[in-house]
Design a protein around this motif. Structure first.
Motif, PDB file in Angstrom:
ATOM      1  N   THR A  47       0.849  -1.186   0.000  1.00 24.50           N
ATOM      2  CA  THR A  47       0.000   0.000   0.000  1.00 24.50           C
ATOM      3  C   THR A  47       0.885   1.237   0.000  1.00 24.50           C
ATOM      4  N   GLY A  48       0.332   2.347  -0.502  1.00 20.92           N
ATOM      5  CA  GLY A  48       1.105   3.571  -0.612  1.00 20.92           C
ATOM      6  C   GLY A  48       0.619   4.658   0.331  1.00 20.92           C
ATOM      7  N   ARG A  49       1.117   5.867   0.126  1.00 20.71           N
ATOM      8  CA  ARG A  49       0.779   6.978   1.025  1.00 20.71           C
ATOM      9  C   ARG A  49      -0.686   7.367   0.926  1.00 20.71           C
ATOM     10  N   SER A  50      -1.340   7.055  -0.185  1.00 13.72           N
ATOM     11  CA  SER A  50      -2.760   7.383  -0.303  1.00 13.72           C
ATOM     12  C   SER A  50      -3.646   6.249   0.205  1.00 13.72           C
ATOM     13  N   GLY A  51      -3.028   5.247   0.848  1.00 13.97           N
ATOM     14  CA  GLY A  51      -3.805   4.160   1.435  1.00 13.97           C
ATOM     15  C   GLY A  51      -3.768   2.909   0.592  1.00 13.97           C
ATOM     16  N   GLY A  52      -4.826   2.084   0.769  1.00 17.97           N
ATOM     17  CA  GLY A  52      -4.900   0.892  -0.053  1.00 17.97           C
ATOM     18  C   GLY A  52      -5.474  -0.326   0.627  1.00 17.97           C
ATOM     19  N   VAL A  53      -5.398  -0.400   1.955  1.00 19.54           N
ATOM     20  CA  VAL A  53      -5.922  -1.587   2.627  1.00 19.54           C
ATOM     21  C   VAL A  53      -7.402  -1.779   2.313  1.00 19.54           C
ATOM     22  N   GLU A  54      -8.120  -0.652   2.142  1.00 14.40           N
ATOM     23  CA  GLU A  54      -9.545  -0.732   1.823  1.00 14.40           C
ATOM     24  C   GLU A  54      -9.783  -1.339   0.442  1.00 14.40           C
ATOM     25  N   ASN A  55      -8.736  -1.425  -0.377  1.00 15.49           N
ATOM     26  CA  ASN A  55      -8.859  -2.011  -1.707  1.00 15.49           C
ATOM     27  C   ASN A  55      -8.321  -3.440  -1.774  1.00 15.49           C
ATOM     28  N   LEU A  56      -8.044  -4.017  -0.605  1.00 13.87           N
ATOM     29  CA  LEU A  56      -7.687  -5.431  -0.515  1.00 13.87           C
ATOM     30  C   LEU A  56      -8.979  -6.221  -0.356  1.00 13.87           C
ATOM     31  N   LEU A  57      -9.222  -7.178  -1.230  1.00 18.04           N
ATOM     32  CA  LEU A  57     -10.520  -7.846  -1.314  1.00 18.04           C
ATOM     33  C   LEU A  57     -10.576  -9.186  -0.593  1.00 18.04           C
ATOM     34  N   VAL A  58      -9.482  -9.583   0.069  1.00 20.46           N
ATOM     35  CA  VAL A  58      -9.459 -10.832   0.828  1.00 20.46           C
ATOM     36  C   VAL A  58      -8.877 -10.556   2.213  1.00 20.46           C
ATOM     37  N   ASP A  59      -9.096 -11.492   3.146  1.00 15.91           N
ATOM     38  CA  ASP A  59      -8.600 -11.275   4.502  1.00 15.91           C
ATOM     39  C   ASP A  59      -7.191 -11.852   4.666  1.00 15.91           C
ATOM     40  N   SER A  60      -6.626 -11.624   5.851  1.00 18.73           N
ATOM     41  CA  SER A  60      -5.239 -12.022   6.096  1.00 18.73           C
ATOM     42  C   SER A  60      -5.064 -13.540   6.040  1.00 18.73           C
ATOM     43  N   ASP A  61      -6.084 -14.293   6.430  1.00 13.69           N
ATOM     44  CA  ASP A  61      -5.978 -15.750   6.366  1.00 13.69           C
ATOM     45  C   ASP A  61      -5.815 -16.226   4.926  1.00 13.69           C
ATOM     46  N   GLU A  62      -6.553 -15.582   4.007  1.00 12.49           N
ATOM     47  CA  GLU A  62      -6.436 -15.954   2.596  1.00 12.49           C
ATOM     48  C   GLU A  62      -5.063 -15.580   2.042  1.00 12.49           C
ATOM     49  N   LEU A  63      -4.540 -14.442   2.467  1.00  9.38           N
ATOM     50  CA  LEU A  63      -3.193 -14.062   2.030  1.00  9.38           C
ATOM     51  C   LEU A  63      -2.165 -15.093   2.508  1.00  9.38           C
ATOM     52  N   THR A  64      -2.310 -15.524   3.751  1.00  6.27           N
ATOM     53  CA  THR A  64      -1.397 -16.532   4.293  1.00  6.27           C
ATOM     54  C   THR A  64      -1.497 -17.830   3.496  1.00  6.27           C
ATOM     55  N   ARG A  65      -2.718 -18.247   3.185  1.00  5.61           N
ATOM     56  CA  ARG A  65      -2.923 -19.478   2.420  1.00  5.61           C
ATOM     57  C   ARG A  65      -2.262 -19.394   1.057  1.00  5.61           C
ATOM     58  N   LEU A  66      -2.323 -18.221   0.450  1.00  4.58           N
ATOM     59  CA  LEU A  66      -1.770 -18.032  -0.890  1.00  4.58           C
ATOM     60  C   LEU A  66      -0.280 -17.690  -0.879  1.00  4.58           C
ATOM     61  N   GLY A  67       0.265 -17.431   0.296  1.00  5.16           N
ATOM     62  CA  GLY A  67       1.679 -17.095   0.380  1.00  5.16           C
ATOM     63  C   GLY A  67       1.997 -15.698  -0.117  1.00  5.16           C
ATOM     64  N   ILE A  68       1.067 -14.758   0.093  1.00  4.59           N
ATOM     65  CA  ILE A  68       1.258 -13.377  -0.349  1.00  4.59           C
ATOM     66  C   ILE A  68       1.436 -12.486   0.881  1.00  4.59           C
ATOM     67  N   GLU A  69       2.506 -11.717   0.918  1.00  6.16           N
ATOM     68  CA  GLU A  69       2.751 -10.801   2.027  1.00  6.16           C
ATOM     69  C   GLU A  69       1.992  -9.487   1.807  1.00  6.16           C
ATOM     70  N   LEU A  70       1.901  -8.694   2.868  1.00  6.39           N
ATOM     71  CA  LEU A  70       1.295  -7.364   2.798  1.00  6.39           C
ATOM     72  C   LEU A  70       2.218  -6.390   3.506  1.00  6.39           C
ATOM     73  N   HIS A  71       2.613  -5.318   2.805  1.00  4.54           N
ATOM     74  CA  HIS A  71       3.512  -4.313   3.380  1.00  4.54           C
ATOM     75  C   HIS A  71       2.984  -2.917   3.092  1.00  4.54           C
ATOM     76  N   ARG A  72       3.267  -2.000   3.998  1.00  2.00           N
ATOM     77  CA  ARG A  72       3.006  -0.586   3.750  1.00  2.00           C
ATOM     78  C   ARG A  72       4.290   0.052   3.251  1.00  2.00           C
ATOM     79  N   ALA A  73       4.213   0.789   2.159  1.00  2.00           N
ATOM     80  CA  ALA A  73       5.388   1.435   1.567  1.00  2.00           C
ATOM     81  C   ALA A  73       5.262   2.946   1.700  1.00  2.00           C
ATOM     82  N   ASP A  74       6.402   3.639   1.622  1.00  2.00           N
ATOM     83  CA  ASP A  74       6.381   5.103   1.732  1.00  2.00           C
ATOM     84  C   ASP A  74       6.358   5.782   0.366  1.00  2.00           C
ATOM     85  N   ARG A  75       5.953   5.047  -0.650  1.00  2.00           N
ATOM     86  CA  ARG A  75       5.833   5.619  -2.000  1.00  2.00           C
ATOM     87  C   ARG A  75       4.467   6.278  -2.160  1.00  2.00           C
TER      88      ARG A  75
END
Length: 228
Positions: A50-78
């Protein structure tokens, strides 16, 4: 103007945190005026940022699904909203002292877009910009995203170019915060695709667009290895 610039290609898949560390070490070299610029090119392991203008609200799955799929989530300063990085996507991180080019952010972002536009042109693909949205588009589908950070006119972050990426991962977000956005990948448009060839073309176009010859060094150079 002569510019002292380095290019580093990272083999294999790189975690997002390691990518940030590489940029930090490159930034130290540029801030110290040892070099004018460093460009790092790599592929990330699957990650949403996610960037400085946000983005978590545009994630369409929950953290459990991300873990299942092996996808990380990070906040960036871009700048920008949520985006995806993963295998088959070429990420370029230019760490440039814009004082050695132009202290002009719209010019810089347009130049990053131009690099990808010229690469695609070499494959006979007409790409374009959209007035309201940054990045590179083929028709109505986005093929490259741009998100930067700048401090004291030194850049970090950069661009992500889809070459043979898993597009199903993009379906888990509203890419760049845009609902209904369709993405494209180079392998949708040409076949076969040679990833290393695209990286070579990316280097060539960076050299042309930024009027700079990049000296290839290994990642060890960032750690002070004189033989890198």
């Amino acid at each position: 103007m002569h510019r002292n610039c380095m290019e580093i290609r990272i083999e294999g898949l790189t975690g997002y945190g390691e990518g940030l560390s590489l940029q930090k070490r490159a930034l130290e070299r540029v801030e110290s005026s040892e070099v004018d610029g460093v460009i790092i090119m790599l592929e990330h392991r699957p990650v949403f940022t996610t960037g400085r203008s946000g983005g978590v609200e545009n994630l369409l799955v929950d953290s459990d699904e991300l873990t299942r799929l092996g996808i990380e989530l990070h906040r960036a300063d871009r700048g920008g909203n949520i985006t995806y990085h993963g295998p088959g996507q070429l990420v370029a991180y230019p760490v440039f002292n814009l004082g050695k080019w132009r202290k002009d952010l719209p010019w810089y972002v347009s130049s990053l877009e131009e690099v990808v536009i010229q690469v695609l042109s070499d494959y006979g693909i007409e790409a374009l910009r959209k007035p309201k949205y940054r990045g590179v588009w083929v028709g109505e589908r986005k093929i490259a995203a741009v998100g930067i950070a700048v401090k004291r006119w030194i850049t970090t972050h950069g661009l992500a170019f889809n070459i043979e990426v898993n597009k199903s991962h993009f379906e888990l977000i509203n890419p760049c915060g845009l609902k209904g956005l369709s993405v494209s990948s180079l392998n949708d448009l040409i076949s076969p695709v040679c990833f290393s060839e695209v990286v070579d073309k990316m280097e060539e176009k960076f050299s042309l667009v930024f009027d700079t010859k990049f000296i290839k060094v290994s990642r060890g150079w960032l750690d002070g290895d004189a033989n890198a």
